[in-house]
Design a protein around this motif. Sequence first.
Motif, mmCIF file in Angstrom:
data_model
loop_
_atom_site.group_PDB
_atom_site.id
_atom_site.type_symbol
_atom_site.label_atom_id
_atom_site.label_comp_id
_atom_site.label_asym_id
_atom_site.label_seq_id
_atom_site.Cartn_x
_atom_site.Cartn_y
_atom_site.Cartn_z
ATOM 1 N N GLY A 149 -11.634 7.012 -2.105
ATOM 2 C CA GLY A 149 -10.893 6.303 -1.067
ATOM 3 C C GLY A 149 -9.769 5.452 -1.618
ATOM 4 O O GLY A 149 -9.448 5.501 -2.809
ATOM 5 N N ASP A 150 -9.192 4.679 -0.729
ATOM 6 C CA ASP A 150 -8.081 3.806 -1.085
ATOM 7 C C ASP A 150 -8.318 2.444 -0.451
ATOM 8 O O ASP A 150 -9.080 2.309 0.507
ATOM 9 C CB ASP A 150 -6.761 4.403 -0.581
ATOM 10 N N VAL A 151 -7.643 1.429 -0.964
ATOM 11 C CA VAL A 151 -7.759 0.070 -0.445
ATOM 12 C C VAL A 151 -6.375 -0.568 -0.436
ATOM 13 O O VAL A 151 -5.564 -0.311 -1.324
ATOM 14 C CB VAL A 151 -8.780 -0.752 -1.279
ATOM 15 N N TRP A 152 -6.084 -1.349 0.592
ATOM 16 C CA TRP A 152 -4.808 -2.045 0.709
ATOM 17 C C TRP A 152 -4.996 -3.256 1.615
ATOM 18 O O TRP A 152 -6.046 -3.412 2.235
ATOM 19 C CB TRP A 152 -3.704 -1.112 1.216
ATOM 20 N N ALA A 153 -3.977 -4.084 1.671
ATOM 21 C CA ALA A 153 -4.097 -5.318 2.449
ATOM 22 C C ALA A 153 -2.786 -5.688 3.103
ATOM 23 O O ALA A 153 -1.707 -5.309 2.642
ATOM 24 C CB ALA A 153 -4.555 -6.462 1.544
ATOM 25 N N GLU A 154 -2.920 -6.445 4.193
ATOM 26 C CA GLU A 154 -1.778 -7.059 4.873
ATOM 27 C C GLU A 154 -2.132 -8.525 5.050
ATOM 28 O O GLU A 154 -3.299 -8.861 5.281
ATOM 29 C CB GLU A 154 -1.574 -6.432 6.250
ATOM 30 N N GLY A 155 -1.151 -9.368 4.948
ATOM 31 C CA GLY A 155 -1.419 -10.783 5.136
ATOM 32 C C GLY A 155 -0.147 -11.563 5.368
ATOM 33 O O GLY A 155 0.954 -11.069 5.132
ATOM 34 N N GLU A 156 -0.360 -12.770 5.814
ATOM 35 C CA GLU A 156 0.728 -13.699 6.040
ATOM 36 C C GLU A 156 0.196 -15.085 5.709
ATOM 37 O O GLU A 156 -0.914 -15.445 6.111
ATOM 38 C CB GLU A 156 1.150 -13.626 7.513
ATOM 39 N N VAL A 157 0.971 -15.858 4.991
ATOM 40 C CA VAL A 157 0.539 -17.187 4.585
ATOM 41 C C VAL A 157 0.117 -18.001 5.812
ATOM 42 O O VAL A 157 0.841 -18.054 6.814
ATOM 43 C CB VAL A 157 1.663 -17.923 3.804
ATOM 44 N N ASP A 158 -1.064 -18.602 5.727
ATOM 45 C CA ASP A 158 -1.659 -19.444 6.774
ATOM 46 C C ASP A 158 -1.937 -18.705 8.083
ATOM 47 O O ASP A 158 -2.213 -19.336 9.104
ATOM 48 C CB ASP A 158 -0.805 -20.685 7.054
ATOM 49 N N ARG A 159 -1.876 -17.378 8.076
ATOM 50 C CA ARG A 159 -2.134 -16.610 9.303
ATOM 51 C C ARG A 159 -3.191 -15.537 9.096
ATOM 52 O O ARG A 159 -3.391 -14.700 9.961
ATOM 53 C CB ARG A 159 -0.836 -16.003 9.805
ATOM 54 N N GLY A 160 -3.825 -15.558 7.935
ATOM 55 C CA GLY A 160 -4.917 -14.635 7.695
ATOM 56 C C GLY A 160 -4.534 -13.386 6.936
ATOM 57 O O GLY A 160 -3.380 -13.194 6.550
ATOM 58 N N ALA A 161 -5.554 -12.572 6.721
ATOM 59 C CA ALA A 161 -5.386 -11.339 5.960
ATOM 60 C C ALA A 161 -6.291 -10.262 6.544
ATOM 61 O O ALA A 161 -7.322 -10.557 7.134
ATOM 62 C CB ALA A 161 -5.730 -11.566 4.492
ATOM 63 N N THR A 162 -5.867 -9.029 6.352
ATOM 64 C CA THR A 162 -6.692 -7.881 6.701
ATOM 65 C C THR A 162 -6.724 -6.963 5.501
ATOM 66 O O THR A 162 -5.685 -6.584 4.957
ATOM 67 C CB THR A 162 -6.116 -7.116 7.918
ATOM 68 N N PHE A 163 -7.944 -6.640 5.078
ATOM 69 C CA PHE A 163 -8.150 -5.709 3.978
ATOM 70 C C PHE A 163 -8.715 -4.425 4.560
ATOM 71 O O PHE A 163 -9.662 -4.454 5.342
ATOM 72 C CB PHE A 163 -9.099 -6.301 2.933
ATOM 73 N N TYR A 164 -8.112 -3.311 4.161
ATOM 74 C CA TYR A 164 -8.498 -1.994 4.656
ATOM 75 C C TYR A 164 -9.039 -1.180 3.484
ATOM 76 O O TYR A 164 -8.579 -1.328 2.358
ATOM 77 C CB TYR A 164 -7.282 -1.246 5.204
ATOM 78 N N PHE A 165 -9.989 -0.305 3.797
ATOM 79 C CA PHE A 165 -10.421 0.650 2.786
ATOM 80 C C PHE A 165 -10.896 1.921 3.461
ATOM 81 O O PHE A 165 -11.401 1.900 4.578
ATOM 82 C CB PHE A 165 -11.487 0.066 1.850
ATOM 83 N N THR A 166 -10.665 3.016 2.755
ATOM 84 C CA THR A 166 -11.092 4.315 3.267
ATOM 85 C C THR A 166 -12.241 4.838 2.413
ATOM 86 O O THR A 166 -12.307 4.584 1.210
ATOM 87 C CB THR A 166 -9.948 5.352 3.248
ATOM 88 N N ILE A 167 -13.120 5.521 3.068
ATOM 89 C CA ILE A 167 -14.175 6.305 2.428
ATOM 90 C C ILE A 167 -14.013 7.677 3.082
ATOM 91 O O ILE A 167 -14.104 7.783 4.304
ATOM 92 C CB ILE A 167 -15.580 5.721 2.706
ATOM 93 N N PRO A 168 -13.728 8.723 2.301
ATOM 94 C CA PRO A 168 -13.387 10.002 2.917
ATOM 95 C C PRO A 168 -14.357 10.487 3.997
ATOM 96 O O PRO A 168 -13.937 11.110 4.952
ATOM 97 C CB PRO A 168 -13.344 10.956 1.721
ATOM 98 N N ASP A 169 -15.629 10.179 3.865
ATOM 99 C CA ASP A 169 -16.585 10.623 4.873
ATOM 100 C C ASP A 169 -17.022 9.424 5.712
ATOM 101 O O ASP A 169 -18.137 8.934 5.603
ATOM 102 C CB ASP A 169 -17.787 11.303 4.207
ATOM 103 N N LEU A 170 -16.109 8.930 6.531
ATOM 104 C CA LEU A 170 -16.335 7.775 7.399
ATOM 105 C C LEU A 170 -16.719 8.281 8.782
ATOM 106 O O LEU A 170 -16.106 9.209 9.289
ATOM 107 C CB LEU A 170 -15.033 6.965 7.450
ATOM 108 N N HIS A 171 -17.738 7.666 9.373
ATOM 109 C CA HIS A 171 -18.192 8.066 10.703
ATOM 110 C C HIS A 171 -18.201 6.835 11.597
ATOM 111 O O HIS A 171 -18.666 5.782 11.196
ATOM 112 C CB HIS A 171 -19.606 8.639 10.658
#
Length: 181
Positions: A149-171
């Motif tokens: 899989g892969d992992v990445w993130a989005e964020g903004e100072v003082d507004r939080g963050a979201t971390f994403y990750f994939t697992i090829p066999d996600l249900h």
Amino acid sequence: MGRLIEDMLLLSRVTRREMHVQETDMSALATDVAEELARDDPQRDVQLSIEPGMAATGDPQLLRIVLVNLLGNAWKFTSKHEQAHVSVGTVRDPEHGPAFFVRDDGAGFDAKYKEKLFVAFQRLHAQEEFPGTGIGLATIQRAVRRHGGDVWAEGEVDRGATFYFTIPDLHVSYSARGEQP
């Protein structure tokens, strides 16, 4: 120093340990981790939302390490908020396809430094402000990549963050959410 050594050993084990792949209830795993965090820090007011029906085929111990680190970071980086919001769920990313996410409304980060997030010992916040070893996100990346899989993130100072990750066999049990990917 002891914590740093433990984290470095964990990082090494994530890369080398034999994988035992099986269907893993990610919703239950996230709930267990969240309950541990709440039990260890009962004075915190954190509203937690965990999507039901999430599952992946993977190594449950490695997937637990991913969630321990991501939820632990969400818990830590929302600690300056009297009330915090953390959610765990799935989304269909246009580039990566179905992905898990952990989102918080905490300290966030400056997006121009996002390439440093998953590099061991690269910290975007002062140790005094948010303690840690700087190994957690590197460990997450290795565990996710072991699954292909892969992992990445989005964020903004003082507004939080979201971390994403994939697992090829996600249900995902979309009937529980009433929508399709």
